[in-house]
Write a protein that holds these residues in place. Structure first.
Motif, short mmCIF file in Angstrom:
data_model
loop_
_atom_site.label_atom_id
_atom_site.label_comp_id
_atom_site.label_asym_id
_atom_site.label_seq_id
_atom_site.Cartn_x
_atom_site.Cartn_y
_atom_site.Cartn_z
N ASP A 177 40.11 39.71 38.97
CA ASP A 177 41.15 40.49 38.29
C ASP A 177 42.42 40.62 39.13
OD1 ASP A 177 39.56 40.87 36.05
OD2 ASP A 177 38.78 42.81 36.73
N GLN A 193 45.71 39.20 37.41
CA GLN A 193 46.65 40.23 36.99
C GLN A 193 48.01 40.11 37.69
OE1 GLN A 193 46.36 43.53 34.72
NE2 GLN A 193 45.87 41.49 33.89
N ASP A 235 49.82 38.93 34.97
CA ASP A 235 49.55 39.64 33.71
C ASP A 235 48.63 38.84 32.80
OD1 ASP A 235 50.94 41.98 34.27
OD2 ASP A 235 52.83 41.19 33.48
N ALA A 268 44.27 37.82 32.13
CA ALA A 268 42.89 38.28 32.36
C ALA A 268 41.97 37.54 31.41
CB ALA A 268 42.77 39.79 32.14
N GLU A 276 43.51 46.69 35.63
CA GLU A 276 42.60 46.89 36.76
C GLU A 276 42.14 48.33 36.90
OE1 GLU A 276 43.17 44.45 40.55
OE2 GLU A 276 45.17 44.41 39.66
#
Length: 454
Positions: free
Chosen positions: A118, A122, A125, A127, A293
Motif C-alpha cells: 500500500d 499509494q 494514488d 491500490a 492507508e
C-alpha cells in the motif's frame, strides 16, 4: 529430523540469504509466526533474498527428503508458514514492489506485506484489494482468494492478479498468467499454497485517493436494531462501499462496531453513509475523509504480535432475524473477556460478478461472511477461549453455507477443507497431480493429488 553438518554447509554456500538452525542466535525469532499458539521447530530456515535462493532451497529439501513450509507474511492462523523438522523457505526479505503508474500495475516480491504494498502504490494514488491488517503477506492472502476493503468495487485480490512467478515442486521457475500456464494461473487464484513457492505477484491497480472511512460503535442495547438495518442496507449498497459489522468485547467494553470504507466520490459517500450515521445514538463515530492507508491500519493496534488466536468462519446463507437473535443472545449471555469478535464481513458487488468456476475461489454469491475470533496472551486461557469459539460457531452454523474462506480455516479436518474449495476441489486435485504429484507443498489447507494418498 537432523541434517548433517556437511549438507548444511552446502546449502549455506548456495544461498545469498541467511540460514538458521536450532541453537543459533536468531533461530527462535525466525520461527515465530502471527499466531503465538504455534510453536514448531524446523530443522532449517532459509531466509531467501532472491528467486535463486528459493530454487536452491526447494532442490535441497527434495535432496534431503525434508518437508517444506513456505513463509510470506506468516499470518496463517494454522501456522502453515513453519513446520517441525523440515525446511522453511522464508521469503520475508523479498519485499520489493515495482509500480508502473502508466499501466496501473505493480510487481510485488513474494515476501511483501500489504502495508509495504500500500505504501508503494499509494504514492501514485493507486491500490488494489488487499488485506485489512498491514502485516499480512500479499502471497497468502491472494492465493486463498483475498477479501479486503476494496473487494466490492474491484473484486478479490486474486481477481486482480495478472501473473505470478512460481517455483514448482521440481525446482523449475514458471510464470502463470492468462496466456501462459493458464491452468496453474487458475489454481493460484484461490487454491492456497498448494502449487509451489510464489516469488512474485503482478497486480492490476486502480485509482484510489482519499476514502471515506473510520468506525462507528453502538452500545449493545442498540445492536439488534442496527444489525437489522445493516442487513438490508449493506446488501443494497453501491459497490464503492464496504462496511463490516462486529460484536466486539474489548478493554473499552462490549459494543457493535461498524468498520467503513467508501472508495468513491466523498460527497456521494457522505449521502450513502448518512442513514447509518443517523441511526440510534452511537458512542463513537470517527468517519472522515482519510488516506486509504488510514483505513487499512484501523486494526493494526488490535492485531499485535505475540497474541494467541482461534478462528472459526463461514459464509452467511440466511441473514435473518433469527440469525441476529442467535448472535446477540449468545454474545450477551456468554460475554467474553477481551478480546473477542463476531465479525460480519461485507461481500457481494464485484466479488459476485466473477463466475464460480472462473477462479479456484468459488464462493461468489455470498453477500456476507462470519468470522468468530478470539485473541489472548496467557497459555492457561487457551482451553476456555477455544471452547467459547466452538460454542459460538455451533450457534451460528445453522445459518451458514457448508463452505468456508480458506484463509480463515483452522485445523478442521479434510472434509472441511474439501468444502472450503467446494465444487472446484476435484479440478484442483488434478492440477495438484500435475504440478506437485508427491504433495511436497502440504503445509496448508491441503489439496491431495488426484488418485493419491500423499
Amino acid at each position: 529430523m537432523t541434517v548433517n553438518i556437511s549438507s548444511i554447509r552446502q546449502l549455506r554456500e548456495r544461498l545469498q540469504g541467511q540460514l538458521f538452525q536450532p541453537g543459533t542466535d536468531e533461530y527462535d525469532d525466525a520461527r515465530k509466526v502471527f499466531n503465538a499458539m504455534i510453536d514448531r521447530r524446523p530443522a532449517l530456515i532459509a531466509r531467501c533474498v532472491d528467486v535463486a535462493d528459493a530454487i536452491a532451497a526447494v532442490h535441497f529439501a527434495r535432496e534431503m527428503d525434508l518437508p517444506i513450509a513456505v513463509r510470506g507474511g506468516g499470518h496463517s492462523v494454522i501456522g502453515s508458514a513453519v513446520c517441525d523438522e523440515g525446511l522453511v523457505i522464508d521469503l520475508s526479505e523479498m519485499t520489493d514492489v515495482q509500480v508502473d503508474p502508466i499501466t496501473r500495475t505493480a510487481h510485488a516480491a513474494g515476501g511483501t506485506t500489504w502495508g509495504g504494498f500500500d505504501r508503494a502504490t499509494q504514492a501514485y494514488d493507486l491500490a488494489t484489494t488487499g488485506g485489512i491488517v498491514p502485516s499480512t503477506g500479499v502471497g497468502g492472502l491472494t492465493l486463498g482468494g483475498g477479501i479486503g476493503h476494496l473487494n466490492r468495487k474491484f473484486g478479490l485480490a486474486c481477481d486482480n492478479l495478472l501473473s505470478a512467478d512460481v517455483v514448482t515442486a521440481d525446482g523449475r521457475l514458471v510464470t502463470a498468467s492468462a496466456n501462459e500456464n493458464e491452468d496453474l494461473f487458475w489454481g493460484l487464484r484461490g487454491g492456497g499454497g498448494n502449487f509451489g513457492v510464489v516469488t512474485s505477484f503482478e497486480y492490476q491497480l486502480h485509482p484510489v485517493g482519499p476514502v471515506l472511512g473510520g468506525e462507528i460503535i453502538f452500545p449493545l442495547d442498540q445492536a439488534k436494531t442496527a444489525l437489522r438495518f445493516y442487513r438490508d442496507w449493506s446488501t443494497d449498497a453501491p459497490d464503492e462501499l464496504r462496511v463490516d459489522a462486529a460484536l466486539v468485547s474489548t478493554l473499552d467494553g462490549p459494543g457493535l462496531s461498524f468498520e467503513v470504507c467508501y472508495c468513491g466520490e466523498i460527497d456521494t459517500g457522505e449521502k450513502v453513509l448518512r442513514p447509518l450515521r443517523q441511526l440510534g445514538s452511537p458512542r463513537l463515530d470517527t468517519i472522515d475523509s482519510v488516506p486509504y492507508e488510514t483505513v487499512q491500519n484501523l486494526l493494526t493496534d488490535v492485531f499485535q504480535p505475540g497474541m494467541r488466536h482461534y478462528w472459526k468462519s463461514g459464509f452467511v446463507r440466511e441473514f435473518s432475524d433469527d440469525f441476529i437473535e442467535a448472535l446477540l443472545d449468545f454474545f450477551v449471555a456468554d460475554m467474553p473477556a477481551p478480546f473477542a469478535a463476531i465479525a460480519i464481513e461485507h461481500l457481494g458487488g464485484a466479488v459476485s460478478r466473477v463466475g464460480a468456476w472462473d477462479t479456484a475461489f468459488g464462493h461468489r454469491q455470498a453477500q456476507h461472511s462470519v468470522l468468530i475470533l478470539r485473541m489472548w496472551q496467557n497459555p492457561a486461557d487457551s482451553d476456555a477461549n477455544i471452547q467459547w469459539g466452538r460454542k459460538c460457531y455451533s450457534v451460528v452454523e445453522p445459518f451458514l453455507e457448508s463452505g468456508a474462506y480458506v484463509n480463515y480455516l483452522g485445523e478442521e479436518g479434510e472434509a472441511r477443507v474439501r468444502s472450503a474449495y467446494g465444487a472446484n476441489y476435484e479440478r484442483l486435485a488434478a492440477l495438484k497431480s500435475k504440478y506437485d504429484p508427491t504433495n511436497v507443498f502440504r503445509f496448508n489447507q491441503n489439496i491431495k493429488p488426484a488418485s493419491s494418498t500423499a
